[in-house]
Scaffold this active site. Structure first.
Site: not given
Length: 511
Positions: A222-223, A14, A218-219, A485, A320, A17-18, A293, A143, A215, A479
């Site tokens: 990041e968001y 593959g 992490h993302n 409950h 987003r 880019v990465m 993504k 990353s 990861k 409840r």
């Protein structure tokens, strides 16, 4: 590094880019690479770039460090055993497609296949089991984007220790490096001259799936980090009336202090960039619809599934999603009333300083949510995660690299059993001292009608943990009222359940 001239150290499958940049990074660190992609042009492009860089920067090296392969059988024949194959393909079906092709091509049971894509962590766990009799399936989240892959990413490997022991020297060589004392990145963007000094930003995370989970979190952070910066930008432009370039200058100043980070650095650069077509600030010419993504969504979903509060990460995902509702926003902007005043009447410099404190507090709150999520998932899965090491490998190479990750590292080194980052003395003291500025920033955002969902939710998270008593007592009463409950009592042992006969004689019964 393999000393046999006819065999290669690692295969890279593959060459997008990465994959292409990881292959070049590996080659720069004196490992020989066999490369393959279904698109022959990508293979040729990678081989050509290696040749051009070698002739320009490494004139003493005449032998190619990357060789293209026409198929998987040829690649397997060129690799030293036990073979190491790095996959840089889209998550999901493509990963399994390559794995099946490698089985058909004759891969051995002790060969190692490493998935470096953004796979869902549960898929990684399942794949390790599925291919156990065919080869060692390993995973490593990466990353840092294109530049990180080329000159030093943050690497989060997990799975078989046998596989990790085999690839560890390569991973330590190609990973980003930091100064051990300052925690600041050691960066050099020169082909053929990789950074060798400093601490590598990679460590063995744990069993299968744990690296991709880390990861994923992490993302999610990041968001939230990106959205926090965007909210500060909107408050300074729409609220204070600063130009994009002026906000860029503010961000540059902030980047020299406690808010020093890659995202702050690039945000300042973006805001000072003029549009080549119109001359207007480029940021004002970019359509305000943000893509995603899915990894931030996965983080928010995981937090809900495990019952770990991560409101700021979730709000970043929602922000987003809301940004894509451009047509509705345009229509409703003409129908929904807001306040008649903005922030122009207040002391601008004072508010800029207060917003700086608010952004720092919100960032710490966001990181606390992410680390708490990893803590709870680790307990659920039986993982032994080293959070000091995780904070360490995020100090360089990755998108959320920031100065205060050094403080997070030190906090976990001092107390590895932290249930929540806000319990660390460093952060508890800092947020307590800055919280009034944080409240001013949120109040001004509300009063001026400027949405700040992440800054606000981060403050609510802080205040919720600051509250010894929450109104969940009323909620549990509700409840019990409509659904029987049950509830626990503050004057009885934990675990004892009670129900009030709401529709009858209102008697209390132990269940």
């Amino acid at each position: 590094m393999n000393n046999q001239s006819n065999l290669y150290d690692i295969g890279v499958i593959g060459l997008g880019v990465m994959g292409k940049n990881l292959a070049l990074n590996i080659a720069d660190n004196q490992y020989r690479v066999a490369a393959f992609d279904l698109d022959e042009l990508k293979v040729q492009d990678t081989v050509l770039q290696e040749e051009l860089e070698r002739k320009r920067y490494l004139k003493k090296i005449t032998e190619p460090r990357i060789e293209g392969c026409n198929n998987f059988s040829e690649m397997l024949s060129k690799l030293e055993k036990p073979r190491v194959l790095l996959l840089s393909v889209p998550a999901g079906a493509p990963v399994d497609g390559v794995c099946q092709s490698l089985i058909e091509a004759g891969i051995d049971s002790d060969d190692i296949v490493i998935d470096t894509g953004n796979s869902l962590w549960t898929d990684t766990v399942e794949r390790e089991q599925r291919y156990a009799n065919d080869f060692l399936f390993f995973s490593c989240a990466v990353s840092g984007g294109e530049v990180g892959a080329r000159f030093g990413p943050s690497l989060m490997p997990s799975g078989s220790l046998k596989a990790w022991n085999r690839i560890e020297p390569i991973w330590q060589a190609i990973a980003a490096k930091v100064d051990a004392k300052t925690g600041l990145p050691i960066e050099r963007f020169e082909p053929g001259n990789p950074v060798k000094e400093g601490e590598p930003c990679t460590t063995y995370i744990g069993p299968a799936g744990s690296g991709h989970y880390v990861k994923m979190v992490h993302n999610g952070i990041e968001y939230a980090d990106m959205q926090l910066i965007c909210e500060a930008y909107q408050l300074l432009t729409q609220g204070l009336g600063l130009t994009a370039s002026e906000v860029g200058e503010v961000f540059e100043r902030w980047n020299k202090g406690s808010l020093n980070s890659y995202l702050m650095e690039i945000s300042a650069d973006i805001l000072k960039q003029a549009d080549p077509l119109t001359g207007a600030p480029l940021v004002e010419m970019i359509l305000d619809k943000a893509g995603q993504k899915g990894t931030g969504l996965w983080t928010a979903v995981s937090s809900l599934q495990i019952g770990c509060p991560a409101p700021t990460i979730a709000e970043a995902v929602y922000a987003r999603a809301l940004s894509t509702q451009k047509t509705q926003r345009q229509q409703l902007s003409q129908r929904l009333l807001g306040p008649t005043k903005n922030l122009v009447s207040i002391d601008k410099q004072a508010f800029i300083e207060q917003l700086e404190s608010a952004l720092y507090c919100a960032k710490v709150s966001c990181y606390a949510q992410g680390f708490q999520l990893m803590t709870m998932q680790a307990k659920e899965q039986g993982w032994q995660l080293d959070f000091a090491e995780i904070a360490k490998i995020w100090r360089a190479g990755c998108i959320i690299r920031a100065k205060f990750l050094q403080s997070i590292t030190q906090a976990y080194q001092q107390d590895g059993e932290l249930e929540n980052l806000l319990m660390a003395d460093t952060f508890a003291k800092a947020l307590s001292e800055k919280q009034q500025d944080w409240r001013v920033a949120v109040s001004q955002a509300v009063l001026s009608g400027i949405p700040a969902p992440c800054i606000s939710s981060a403050l609510a998270y802080y205040d919720s943990y600051r509250c010894k008593t929450l109104p969940a007592s009323l909620l549990q009463g509700q409840r019990d009222y409509f659904g029987a409950h049950t509830f626990e009592r503050i004057d009885k042992p934990v675990g004892e359940k009670y129900h009030l006969n709401w529709s009858g004689d209102r008697s209390l019964n132990k269940v």
